[in-house]
Design a protein around this motif. Structure first.
Motif, PDB file in Angstrom:
ATOM      1  N   ARG A 287     -18.541  17.134 -53.921  1.00 36.68           N
ATOM      2  CA  ARG A 287     -19.837  17.846 -53.450  1.00 36.68           C
ATOM      3  C   ARG A 287     -20.850  16.619 -53.073  1.00 36.68           C
ATOM      4  O   ARG A 287     -21.347  16.809 -51.792  1.00 36.68           O
ATOM      5  CB  ARG A 287     -20.562  18.443 -54.580  1.00 36.68           C
ATOM      6  CG  ARG A 287     -21.619  19.307 -54.574  1.00 36.68           C
ATOM      7  CD  ARG A 287     -22.309  19.985 -55.621  1.00 36.68           C
ATOM      8  NE  ARG A 287     -23.373  19.039 -56.182  1.00 36.68           N
ATOM      9  CZ  ARG A 287     -24.595  19.645 -56.614  1.00 36.68           C
ATOM     10  NH1 ARG A 287     -24.317  20.876 -57.255  1.00 36.68           N
ATOM     11  NH2 ARG A 287     -25.550  18.887 -57.117  1.00 36.68           N
TER      12      ARG A 287
ATOM     13  N   LEU B 243     -23.620  16.051 -44.790  1.00 37.48           N
ATOM     14  CA  LEU B 243     -24.722  17.059 -44.377  1.00 37.48           C
ATOM     15  C   LEU B 243     -26.033  16.147 -43.938  1.00 37.48           C
ATOM     16  O   LEU B 243     -26.807  16.465 -43.052  1.00 37.48           O
ATOM     17  CB  LEU B 243     -24.848  18.100 -45.328  1.00 37.48           C
ATOM     18  CG  LEU B 243     -26.053  19.203 -45.099  1.00 37.48           C
ATOM     19  CD1 LEU B 243     -25.705  19.726 -43.630  1.00 37.48           C
ATOM     20  CD2 LEU B 243     -26.038  20.170 -46.195  1.00 37.48           C
TER      21      LEU B 243
ATOM     22  N   ARG C 126     -19.466  15.809 -49.510  1.00 35.81           N
ATOM     23  CA  ARG C 126     -20.066  16.535 -48.640  1.00 35.81           C
ATOM     24  C   ARG C 126     -21.556  16.698 -48.330  1.00 35.81           C
ATOM     25  O   ARG C 126     -22.116  16.743 -47.326  1.00 35.81           O
ATOM     26  CB  ARG C 126     -19.837  18.185 -49.326  1.00 35.81           C
ATOM     27  CG  ARG C 126     -19.842  19.444 -48.113  1.00 35.81           C
ATOM     28  CD  ARG C 126     -19.022  20.634 -49.301  1.00 35.81           C
ATOM     29  NE  ARG C 126     -19.792  20.904 -50.216  1.00 35.81           N
ATOM     30  CZ  ARG C 126     -21.013  21.648 -50.103  1.00 35.81           C
ATOM     31  NH1 ARG C 126     -21.373  22.151 -49.007  1.00 35.81           N
ATOM     32  NH2 ARG C 126     -21.552  22.024 -51.324  1.00 35.81           N
ATOM     33  N   ASP C 127     -22.499  16.379 -49.379  1.00 38.32           N
ATOM     34  CA  ASP C 127     -23.874  16.129 -49.406  1.00 38.32           C
ATOM     35  C   ASP C 127     -24.140  15.118 -48.450  1.00 38.32           C
ATOM     36  O   ASP C 127     -25.045  14.964 -47.571  1.00 38.32           O
ATOM     37  CB  ASP C 127     -24.548  16.085 -50.621  1.00 38.32           C
ATOM     38  CG  ASP C 127     -24.605  16.922 -51.490  1.00 38.32           C
ATOM     39  OD1 ASP C 127     -24.320  18.136 -50.937  1.00 38.32           O
ATOM     40  OD2 ASP C 127     -25.015  17.044 -52.845  1.00 38.32           O
TER      41      ASP C 127
END
Lengths: 200, 154
Positions: free
Chosen positions: A132, A139, A135-136
């Motif tokens: 996560r 992004l 991915r953060d």
């Protein structure tokens, strides 16, 4: 001091929310109620912070700007004719102050690197947490590749919420109805940047 | 990220990242509330907010190390040198343009110390407590003009 007499009194703004609360606080602050002014700071400092950061200021400078804007409000407390327009005034004043500082400094701060470093990738956490985080990170990197205007608009709509769309539109000099479509385009840009980054 | 994310989903993710990765600095609300708690500022006073110069060699001061910091607004520039004296500190200042301006140093939870600059624009305050600090300069020639800084942690 007014604290003694106000401590036991019901605040007219205590039960209100949003613009109504801010307007009531403004009126009370004009009459010398410091608690009301403090409530405004507590409620709306995050808005001012994210406008300053969205304008490209580093965190230290943004801190100073937050305080500068509230000192400016203190100075203008009796001159603001429309208490309900406070959020818009704060956004406009913060952007102007940020621009003034950037012009004086002779350039904008490169945010991407600073933000990338702040991403907590070293946190020893379970695998799904690590994923996560990765991915953060991607992004967030993509977010900082967006145009300044998109970054600002997305931050503002996140923080100000739908109730303050009008204030956001006015502060960004955009027609009220174009905020939604522009936000949509910014989100599409964000998707493309993210997909380009991750190769998926 | 899935590209079939709706705008609302993506917006929610952006909101989470903005709030988690770029949060309001801890204590900023309290420091701001301290900065605006100026008792004797009435509406006839022209309050000017000074800007701290953020020169790299001075940046350490922002993290609590003693040294020299500068703030300015309009034609006024004030250099402040901070020296530790035990638990407290000594503040040497120099105002340009020079004048016998009133200087106040406010420290959160510690009240304030007041002095007047000499004709050369120099001022000294000793035994100043450490903490969240704000400086005010009351311009001598223009009684209605007061310069105030954002807080700095000294």
């Amino acid at each position: 001091m007014t604290e003694l007499q106000t401590a036991s009194m019901v605040k007219p703004w205590a039960e209100l929310e949003g613009r109504d609360r801010h307007a009531a606080c403004m009126l009370a602050a004009r009459d010398g109620d410091k608690e009301a002014f403090d409530a405004l700071v507590a409620d709306l400092a995050p808005l001012v912070w994210h406008v300053a950061r969205g304008s490209g200021l580093d965190r230290t400078t943004a801190e100073d700007v937050v305080q500068t804007v509230w000192l400016a409000l203190l100075r203008h407390l009796h001159r603001l004719t429309e208490p309900r327009a406070l959020a818009g005034w704060l956004i406009t004043t913060t952007r102007r102050e940020a621009n003034r500082i950037q012009h004086r400094a002779g350039g904008t701060v490169e945010l991407s690197q600073e933000m990338a470093e702040r991403t907590p990738t070293t946190d020893p956490s379970p695998e799904h947490e690590v994923l996560r985080t990765e991915r953060d990170h991607q992004l967030w990197s993509a977010f900082h590749k967006l145009s300044q205007r998109c970054q600002e608009l997305l931050r503002l709509t996140v923080i100000a919420g739908r109730a303050e769309y009008r204030a956001v539109a006015e502060a960004l000099h955009m027609p009220h109805g174009s905020i939604g479509p522009t936000r949509g385009r910014c989100l599409n840009n964000l998707r493309s940047l993210y997909d380009g980054d991750s190769g998926s | 990220m899935r590209t079939n994310h709706t705008d609302d989903d993506l917006m929610a993710e952006v909101a989470r990242l903005v709030n988690e990765l770029d949060p309001l600095p801890p204590g900023l609300v309290e420091r701001t509330q301290f900065a605006v708690a100026l008792d004797d500022i009435d509406r006839h006073v022209e309050l000017e907010v000074a800007q701290w110069a953020d020169n790299r060699p001075l940046a350490g001061v922002r993290g609590g190390m003693p040294g020299t910091i500068t703030f300015f607004v309009g034609d006024l520039t004030v250099m402040v040198n901070v020296t530790r004296t035990g638990e407290r500190q000594r503040i040497d200042g120099w105002l340009v343009p020079a004048g016998a301006h009133g200087v106040e140093v406010r420290v959160a939870d510690h009240g304030s110390a007041v002095t007047t600059a000499d004709e050369g624009g120099r001022f000294v305050l000793t035994e100043v407590p450490r903490g969240t600090t704000q400086l005010l300069v009351r311009m001598n020639a223009e009684q209605s003009r007061t310069v105030v800084t954002p807080t700095v942690d000294l």
